[in-house]
Motif scaffolding. Structure first.
Motif, PDB file in Angstrom:
ATOM      1  N   VAL A   7      94.150  30.343  61.873  1.00 59.09           N
ATOM      2  CA  VAL A   7      93.616  30.714  60.433  1.00 59.09           C
ATOM      3  C   VAL A   7      92.548  29.410  60.557  1.00 59.09           C
ATOM      4  O   VAL A   7      92.034  28.702  59.887  1.00 59.09           O
ATOM      5  N   SER A   8      93.016  28.420  61.934  1.00 56.53           N
ATOM      6  CA  SER A   8      92.131  27.171  62.341  1.00 56.53           C
ATOM      7  C   SER A   8      90.740  27.608  62.953  1.00 56.53           C
ATOM      8  O   SER A   8      90.012  27.319  62.466  1.00 56.53           O
ATOM      9  N   ILE A   9      91.071  29.516  63.971  1.00 52.11           N
ATOM     10  CA  ILE A   9      89.986  28.997  64.013  1.00 52.11           C
ATOM     11  C   ILE A   9      89.014  30.345  63.040  1.00 52.11           C
ATOM     12  O   ILE A   9      87.693  30.401  62.332  1.00 52.11           O
ATOM     13  N   ALA A  10      89.389  31.091  62.460  1.00 52.86           N
ATOM     14  CA  ALA A  10      88.873  32.490  61.437  1.00 52.86           C
ATOM     15  C   ALA A  10      89.547  31.603  60.060  1.00 52.86           C
ATOM     16  O   ALA A  10      87.893  32.779  58.866  1.00 52.86           O
ATOM     17  N   GLY A  11      89.579  30.838  59.373  1.00 52.34           N
ATOM     18  CA  GLY A  11      89.991  31.044  58.450  1.00 52.34           C
ATOM     19  C   GLY A  11      91.185  31.718  57.617  1.00 52.34           C
ATOM     20  O   GLY A  11      91.993  32.348  57.725  1.00 52.34           O
ATOM     21  N   TYR A  12      90.924  32.579  56.499  1.00 47.98           N
ATOM     22  CA  TYR A  12      91.448  33.473  55.623  1.00 47.98           C
ATOM     23  C   TYR A  12      89.870  34.447  55.703  1.00 47.98           C
ATOM     24  O   TYR A  12      89.635  34.493  54.586  1.00 47.98           O
ATOM     25  N   PRO A  13      90.763  35.457  55.358  1.00 43.09           N
ATOM     26  CA  PRO A  13      90.279  36.813  54.714  1.00 43.09           C
ATOM     27  C   PRO A  13      90.437  36.376  53.522  1.00 43.09           C
ATOM     28  O   PRO A  13      90.513  36.501  51.855  1.00 43.09           O
ATOM     29  N   ALA A  14      88.638  37.083  52.656  1.00 46.67           N
ATOM     30  CA  ALA A  14      88.411  37.489  51.759  1.00 46.67           C
ATOM     31  C   ALA A  14      89.006  38.595  51.111  1.00 46.67           C
ATOM     32  O   ALA A  14      88.601  37.946  50.152  1.00 46.67           O
ATOM     33  N   ASP A  63     101.841  27.887  75.639  1.00 46.90           N
ATOM     34  CA  ASP A  63     101.762  28.963  75.428  1.00 46.90           C
ATOM     35  C   ASP A  63     103.055  29.196  74.933  1.00 46.90           C
ATOM     36  O   ASP A  63     102.994  30.186  73.886  1.00 46.90           O
ATOM     37  N   PHE A  64     104.015  28.838  75.535  1.00 49.68           N
ATOM     38  CA  PHE A  64     105.573  29.573  74.931  1.00 49.68           C
ATOM     39  C   PHE A  64     105.642  28.453  73.949  1.00 49.68           C
ATOM     40  O   PHE A  64     106.492  29.678  72.546  1.00 49.68           O
ATOM     41  N   ALA A  65     104.941  27.862  73.718  1.00 46.35           N
ATOM     42  CA  ALA A  65     105.693  26.698  72.399  1.00 46.35           C
ATOM     43  C   ALA A  65     104.456  27.371  70.985  1.00 46.35           C
ATOM     44  O   ALA A  65     104.964  26.870  69.670  1.00 46.35           O
ATOM     45  N   ALA A  66     103.909  27.905  70.678  1.00 41.21           N
ATOM     46  CA  ALA A  66     102.167  28.797  70.669  1.00 41.21           C
ATOM     47  C   ALA A  66     102.421  30.430  69.879  1.00 41.21           C
ATOM     48  O   ALA A  66     101.883  30.147  69.536  1.00 41.21           O
ATOM     49  N   ILE A  67     103.678  30.702  70.179  1.00 37.50           N
ATOM     50  CA  ILE A  67     103.980  31.937  70.028  1.00 37.50           C
ATOM     51  C   ILE A  67     104.488  32.310  68.338  1.00 37.50           C
ATOM     52  O   ILE A  67     104.416  31.496  67.489  1.00 37.50           O
ATOM     53  N   TRP A  68     105.040  33.091  68.201  1.00 42.09           N
ATOM     54  CA  TRP A  68     105.160  34.301  66.753  1.00 42.09           C
ATOM     55  C   TRP A  68     104.439  33.469  64.919  1.00 42.09           C
ATOM     56  O   TRP A  68     103.141  33.636  66.169  1.00 42.09           O
ATOM     57  N   ASP A  69     104.287  32.901  64.520  1.00 43.27           N
ATOM     58  CA  ASP A  69     103.842  31.577  63.147  1.00 43.27           C
ATOM     59  C   ASP A  69     102.806  30.797  63.897  1.00 43.27           C
ATOM     60  O   ASP A  69     101.726  30.577  63.178  1.00 43.27           O
ATOM     61  N   GLY A  70     103.106  29.874  64.908  1.00 40.65           N
ATOM     62  CA  GLY A  70     102.434  29.443  65.971  1.00 40.65           C
ATOM     63  C   GLY A  70     100.586  29.718  65.816  1.00 40.65           C
ATOM     64  O   GLY A  70      99.688  29.708  65.846  1.00 40.65           O
ATOM     65  N   ARG A  71     100.694  31.687  66.165  1.00 38.48           N
ATOM     66  CA  ARG A  71      99.719  32.266  66.513  1.00 38.48           C
ATOM     67  C   ARG A  71      98.227  32.251  65.169  1.00 38.48           C
ATOM     68  O   ARG A  71      97.468  32.498  65.417  1.00 38.48           O
ATOM     69  N   VAL A 116      99.314  45.639  50.302  1.00 32.21           N
ATOM     70  CA  VAL A 116      98.791  44.646  51.444  1.00 32.21           C
ATOM     71  C   VAL A 116      99.419  44.454  52.371  1.00 32.21           C
ATOM     72  O   VAL A 116     100.424  44.021  51.793  1.00 32.21           O
ATOM     73  N   ASN A 117      98.597  43.884  53.529  1.00 32.12           N
ATOM     74  CA  ASN A 117      99.075  44.180  54.988  1.00 32.12           C
ATOM     75  C   ASN A 117      99.236  42.514  55.391  1.00 32.12           C
ATOM     76  O   ASN A 117      98.865  41.888  54.566  1.00 32.12           O
ATOM     77  N   GLN A 118     100.059  41.834  56.264  1.00 28.61           N
ATOM     78  CA  GLN A 118     100.218  40.636  56.605  1.00 28.61           C
ATOM     79  C   GLN A 118      98.997  40.079  57.126  1.00 28.61           C
ATOM     80  O   GLN A 118      98.223  40.513  57.810  1.00 28.61           O
ATOM     81  N   ASN A 119      98.440  39.022  56.936  1.00 28.04           N
ATOM     82  CA  ASN A 119      97.271  38.263  56.784  1.00 28.04           C
ATOM     83  C   ASN A 119      97.228  36.888  56.941  1.00 28.04           C
ATOM     84  O   ASN A 119      98.647  36.638  56.510  1.00 28.04           O
ATOM     85  N   ALA A 120      97.238  36.391  57.193  1.00 30.80           N
ATOM     86  CA  ALA A 120      96.692  34.528  57.133  1.00 30.80           C
ATOM     87  C   ALA A 120      97.098  33.851  55.916  1.00 30.80           C
ATOM     88  O   ALA A 120      97.366  32.620  55.898  1.00 30.80           O
ATOM     89  N   TRP A 121      97.132  34.210  54.098  1.00 27.84           N
ATOM     90  CA  TRP A 121      97.086  33.481  53.445  1.00 27.84           C
ATOM     91  C   TRP A 121      98.499  33.475  52.916  1.00 27.84           C
ATOM     92  O   TRP A 121      98.637  32.420  52.359  1.00 27.84           O
ATOM     93  N   ALA A 122      99.856  33.790  54.229  1.00 30.52           N
ATOM     94  CA  ALA A 122     100.857  33.733  53.779  1.00 30.52           C
ATOM     95  C   ALA A 122     100.596  31.593  54.644  1.00 30.52           C
ATOM     96  O   ALA A 122     102.121  31.666  54.460  1.00 30.52           O
ATOM     97  N   PHE A 123      99.685  31.553  55.382  1.00 33.17           N
ATOM     98  CA  PHE A 123     100.015  29.976  56.183  1.00 33.17           C
ATOM     99  C   PHE A 123      99.791  29.369  55.584  1.00 33.17           C
ATOM    100  O   PHE A 123      98.165  29.872  55.579  1.00 33.17           O
ATOM    101  N   LEU A 124      99.877  28.596  54.918  1.00 34.25           N
ATOM    102  CA  LEU A 124      99.400  27.290  54.124  1.00 34.25           C
ATOM    103  C   LEU A 124      98.208  26.811  54.949  1.00 34.25           C
ATOM    104  O   LEU A 124      98.781  26.769  56.341  1.00 34.25           O
ATOM    105  N   PRO A 125      97.037  26.021  55.031  1.00 32.90           N
ATOM    106  CA  PRO A 125      96.246  25.121  55.560  1.00 32.90           C
ATOM    107  C   PRO A 125      96.691  23.509  56.330  1.00 32.90           C
ATOM    108  O   PRO A 125      96.185  23.352  56.791  1.00 32.90           O
ATOM    109  N   GLY A 126      97.737  22.817  55.822  1.00 24.62           N
ATOM    110  CA  GLY A 126      98.078  21.937  55.628  1.00 24.62           C
ATOM    111  C   GLY A 126      97.827  21.291  57.947  1.00 24.62           C
ATOM    112  O   GLY A 126      97.656  20.679  58.013  1.00 24.62           O
TER     113      GLY A 126
END
Length: 420
Positions: A87-94, A74-82, A103-113
């Motif tokens: 992205v894994s759960i909900a994908g990207y906002p339309a 859990d500690f290793a999955a904080i910050w950008d890990g969340r 534009v506020n902070q959102n998942a598009w900054a985190f690439l899907p690979g």
């Protein structure tokens, strides 16, 4: 002779035995295959870093991602890990979320690979997402260490290559090899791309560059390095033939790398209907420092210097400008030093291209240390001195800095403004 005292075997025996044992270990190390040495170095470094993370987790208080005293995963999955988990759960906002009309902070900054790979690992191993993320990062970290050794062996000795791997594994930001961040995966594919480039396996670069382009946003930097490579090979064709088949392959990969570099911003634009969806999203992270602004290439470092030196420290604005200019000049000079030249032109092209890329688009803040990770070929230069005292001291310094990085950037202290 009668009456002479019997020699005591206890005085010298332990020293001889210890020396013999050390020689045995050294001989075994020298005879071992290179990949086993690299694996052992990587494992040992991860044990040390894991101990650091566990100590830090044991004193971690409640934070936006976990309760107090979280477990390792859990500690290793904080910050950008969340964010990657989102992205894994909900994908990207339309529709892009807005804050005060921007534009506020959102998942598009985190690439899907990276989250896609973690999803596969989670499915295969039937483990929770944080566990799968750590497993994926560790695997890519080991792979990157192995490829890094092979890169350096093209240019320097076995001893230098192995010690560079040691530095690679204990560098201050090396905890990224075992947390839920995409850097581990990206560094592996970047190292593989640099190795293929040095071996002139151009067509093999196509799939590697594709994955890189959807893992971390630096495809344009690699395209610039490829362009430098093409120009250099063409100019040196009299002494190093550049046949038409290789020329067409190298040019194709250069153009393809450029397309890979803009693919994700293009996808974001199509999906959201906003041409600047990706860049606006990235700019949202610097808004907390300098407010919402437009992206003007080659101004971000000067904007950052103005904030850090003028606003935060109260110094005259010209101080920050001078510091940035000196940093640029110093880095350029480093690339022409004899030690860096030993790395070869292709690695120097990458170091130059990535430096130009950062100067063009990156805003310096606490993530700077992580963002500098792709400059890892420079560790080959730091590994060149053969003094044992120097090498031991450098490892100790790196481990101390690693602990400092974890304290400052990874551990969360209230409303923390120093993200890794």
């Amino acid at each position: 002779m009668p009456g002479s005292p019997a020699p005591s075997p206890s005085t010298d025996a332990p020293a001889v035995t210890g020396a013999a044992h050390a020689d045995t270990v050294a001989n075994w190390w020298r005879r071992s295959p290179w990949w086993l040495n690299v694996i052992l170095i990587f494992v040992a470094s991860r044990v040390i870093t894991t101990a650091m993370l566990l100590v830090l987790a044991s004193v971690q208080g409640p934070n936006p991602w976990t309760g107090a005293h979280p477990g390792y995963f859990d500690f290793a999955a904080i910050w950008d890990g969340r964010w990657y988990n989102i992205v894994s759960i909900a994908g990207y906002p339309a529709s892009l979320p807005l804050l005060d009309g921007h534009v506020n902070q959102n998942a598009w900054a985190f690439l899907p690979g990276y989250p896609a790979v973690v999803d596969v690992v989670a499915f295969v191993t039937r483990t929770p997402w944080p566990v799968a993320a750590v497993l994926a990062s560790v695997a890519f970290g080991l792979g990157a260490s192995l490829v890094f050794y092979r890169i350096l062996r093209l240019r320097v000795s076995v001893s230098t290559s192995l010690f560079a791997v040691v530095l690679f594994c204990v560098v201050p930001v090396s905890p990224l090899f075992q947390v839920a961040y995409a850097e581990s995966m990206y560094i592996f594919f970047l190292a593989l791309a640099l190795y293929l480039l040095m071996r002139r396996r151009y067509w093999w670069l196509i799939p590697v560059v594709t994955v890189m382009g959807f893992t971390r946003p630096s495809g344009l930097a690699f395209a610039l390095a490829m362009g430098m490579h093409v120009v250099y090979r063409f100019s040196a064709r009299a002494r190093d033939p550049f046949p038409a088949s290789e020329r067409s392959a190298a040019i194709t990969v250069t153009l393809y790398s450029g397309l890979a570099g803009i693919a994700w911003p293009a996808i974001a634009a199509i999906a959201t209907g906003s041409l600047t969806a990706y860049t606006d999203t990235e700019l949202a992270w610097r808004a907390q420092y300098i407010g919402f602004t437009d992206l003007v290439p080659f101004t971000s470092w000067f904007q950052g210097a103005n904030w850090w030196f003028s606003f935060a420290l109260g110094l005259p604005p010209w101080v920050g400008i001078v510091v940035v200019v000196l940093l640029i000049a110093g880095y350029a000079l480093v690339l022409f030093t004899p030690a860096v030249r030993r790395l070869g032109v292709d690695l120097r092209f990458w170091l130059a291209a990535y430096g130009i890329y950062l100067l063009a688009v990156f805003f310096p803040q606490s993530s700077t240390f992580r963002i500098l990770m792709p400059l890892f070929p420079l560790l080959g230069v730091l590994a060149m001195p053969r003094s044992r005292v120097y090498r031991v001291a450098l490892v100790i310094v790196f481990l101390a800095l690693q602990w400092g990085w974890l304290l400052i950037c990874w551990g969360v202290d209230g409303a923390d403004w120093s993200p890794p």
